[in-house]
Design an enzyme around this catalytic site. Structure first.
Site: not given
Ligand code: GDP
Ligand code: IMO
Ligand code: MG
Length: 427
Positions: A13, A127, A222, A40-41, A16
């Site tokens: 997080d 997750t 990640q 999650g980007h 990226k």
């Protein structure tokens, strides 16, 4: 021509997604190499706000091929949902899925959640997306590859045997609910129908692109400290998020990677369990989490907050060989009166500067800080270095000196244009 790796330097997080969306204007290919929809980007640009879990973050750019590499584990339901949203938003990028990437099956998701429950108070805080169990099957050579979705009748035969074994484990070991064979078979026909046009081999494309004057961005998921080998094991993810994963997860020759770009938040966050020496606990941590909106893009869980840890940062830059650094979320520190940076740890009465391998030891490390004055003014949205407050410049230069790698980009807000380009890492 060259490949550029973009890799998280902390526990994920780091921003990226934002940086890859910014850099992708100069790329022909953006290729994701590891993880699955545990990632999650977030990308915010003129076309809207997006959270990508599997599709690479070059998707908003026309003529960019977004490759999901062989190192990725793919939940077809999530991918179909994501592609549907992308089409609805008219994002112009193209998508290609490696025929060698592995499928996250419904029993992987069930097992991930059951295994977590059985770990009790030593749970990893996964997750719950089936990522670990999917990689277990890959390594055990009993996984299903995307290629097999192209032949659903054949896969159907194989599936009844696999599901029998998995349901035995689910029911007899974990007392869980069995996975339905019928529903899973229906799913593979639906997946085949939707995803077949995107599934192909990816290596020719890389070869062609690298032989032409075109750029490939290798998209990390990640963070380096969650890497299965180099991270804070066992509180890690199940793939190699560091540079080695980029090479095996795509089939890119190492000599083609000319720049290795490490993304660091101006402070630190971590989601899930595991040691976090610089964590700010209690009310202050909670206040910062709320103010900064530090909640997971995938699970919505609150992210743990901590000061910038240069011992950990130096470790991740060393194992990756970063030669370019990006600092994100500088603006989040705008109102902090003083800002701490951890430069050493104390362990068993001794001062250490190396990041311990052993998780137990890391959890006993006490951070030793240097304290810098906060700048107490807004850097939000600043796009010129000269406009930054002097104290913010001092903070950045402190980090740069500690890591001994040039800071090329500074992000000052979540949107694409909220960025200071000192020197674009992709020329
Ligand atoms: P990723 O997984 O590394 O792509 O990062 P995430 O998207 O999960 O989390 C990063 C969060 O920070 C997202 O909400 C981004 O919109 C946000 N973000 C990224 N860069 C900046 C920045 O410079 N300033 C602020 N305020 N937010 C940022
Ligand atoms: P991006 O790409 C932050 C963490 C989980 C958990 C551990 C193992 O958005 O930076 P897993 O489901 O992978 O088995 O969980 O890894 N984790 C992440 N934390 N960002 C991520 O991805 C993460 N992907 C996994 O919270 O602690
Ligand atoms: Mg994320």
């Amino acid at each position: 021509m060259p490949a550029y790796a973009v890799i998280g330097g902390q526990w994920g997080d780091e921003g990226k997604g934002k940086i890859i969306d910014y850099l992708a204007r100069k790329a022909s290919v953006v290729a994701r190499y590891s993880g699955g929809n545990n990632a999650g980007h977030t990308v915010i640009n003129d076309q809207g706000k997006f959270a990508f879990h599997l599709v690479p973050c070059g998707i908003a750019w026309e003529n960019v091929m977004n490759v999901i590499g062989n190192g990725v584990v793919v939940d077809p339901n999530i991918l179909i949902d994501e592609i549907t949203k992308i089409k609805k938003a008219n994002l112009p990028g193209k998508i290609l899925i490696s025929n060698k990437s592995h499928v996250v099956m419904p029993y992987h998701i069930e097992l991930d959640q059951l295994e977590e429950r059985s770990r009790g108070n030593t749970s990893i805080g996964t997750t719950g997306r089936g990522i670990g169990p999917a990689y277990v099957d890959k390594v055990a050579r009993s996984g299903i590859r995307m290629d097999e979705l192209l032949y659903p009748l054949k896969l159907q035969e194989k599936l009844s045997e696999i599901i029998e074994v998995k349901n035995n484990i689910i029911q007899k070991i974990y007392n869980g609910n069995p996975v339905s064979l019928e529903n899973t078979v229906n799913s593979i026909f639906r997946w085949n129908n939707f995803l077949s046009p995107y599934i192909d081999e990816i290596n020719h494309l890389f070869e062609k692109t690298l032989n032409q004057d075109k750029n490939i961005i290798l998209e990390g998921a990640q963070g380096s400290l969650l890497d299965i080998d180099h991270g804070t094991y066992p509180y890690v993810t199940s793939s190699n998020s560091t540079i080695g994963g980029a090479i095996t997860g795509l089939g890119i020759p190492p000599k083609k990677i000319t720049r290795n770009i490490g993304i660091y938040k101006a402070y630190c966050t971590r989601v899930g369990s595991g040691a976090f020496p610089t964590e700010i606990k209690g009310k202050i941590g909670e206040k910062i989490r709320q103010q900064a909106g530090e909640f997971g893009t995938t699970t919505g869980r609150g992210r743990r907050i901590g000061w910038f840890d240069s011992v950990a940062a130096k470790f991740s830059s060393n194992i990756n060989g970063f030669n370019s650094i990006v600092i994100t979320r500088l603006d989040t520190l705008d109102s902090w009166k003083e800002i701490k940076i951890c430069t050493k740890y104390e362990l068993d009465g001794k001062i250490i500067e190396n990041f311990p391998v052993d998780h137990e030891k890391l959890s006993q490390c006490k951070p030793i800080y240097e304290t810098l004055e906060g700048w107490n003014s807004s850097t939000f949205g600043i796009s010129e270095y000269s406009k930054l407050p002097l104290k913010a410049k001092k903070y950045l230069s402190f980090i740069e000196k500690k890591l001994n790698i040039p800071i090329n980009l500074i992000s000052t807000g979540p949107k694409r244009e909220e960025i200071i380009a000192i020197k674009d890492p992709i020329p």
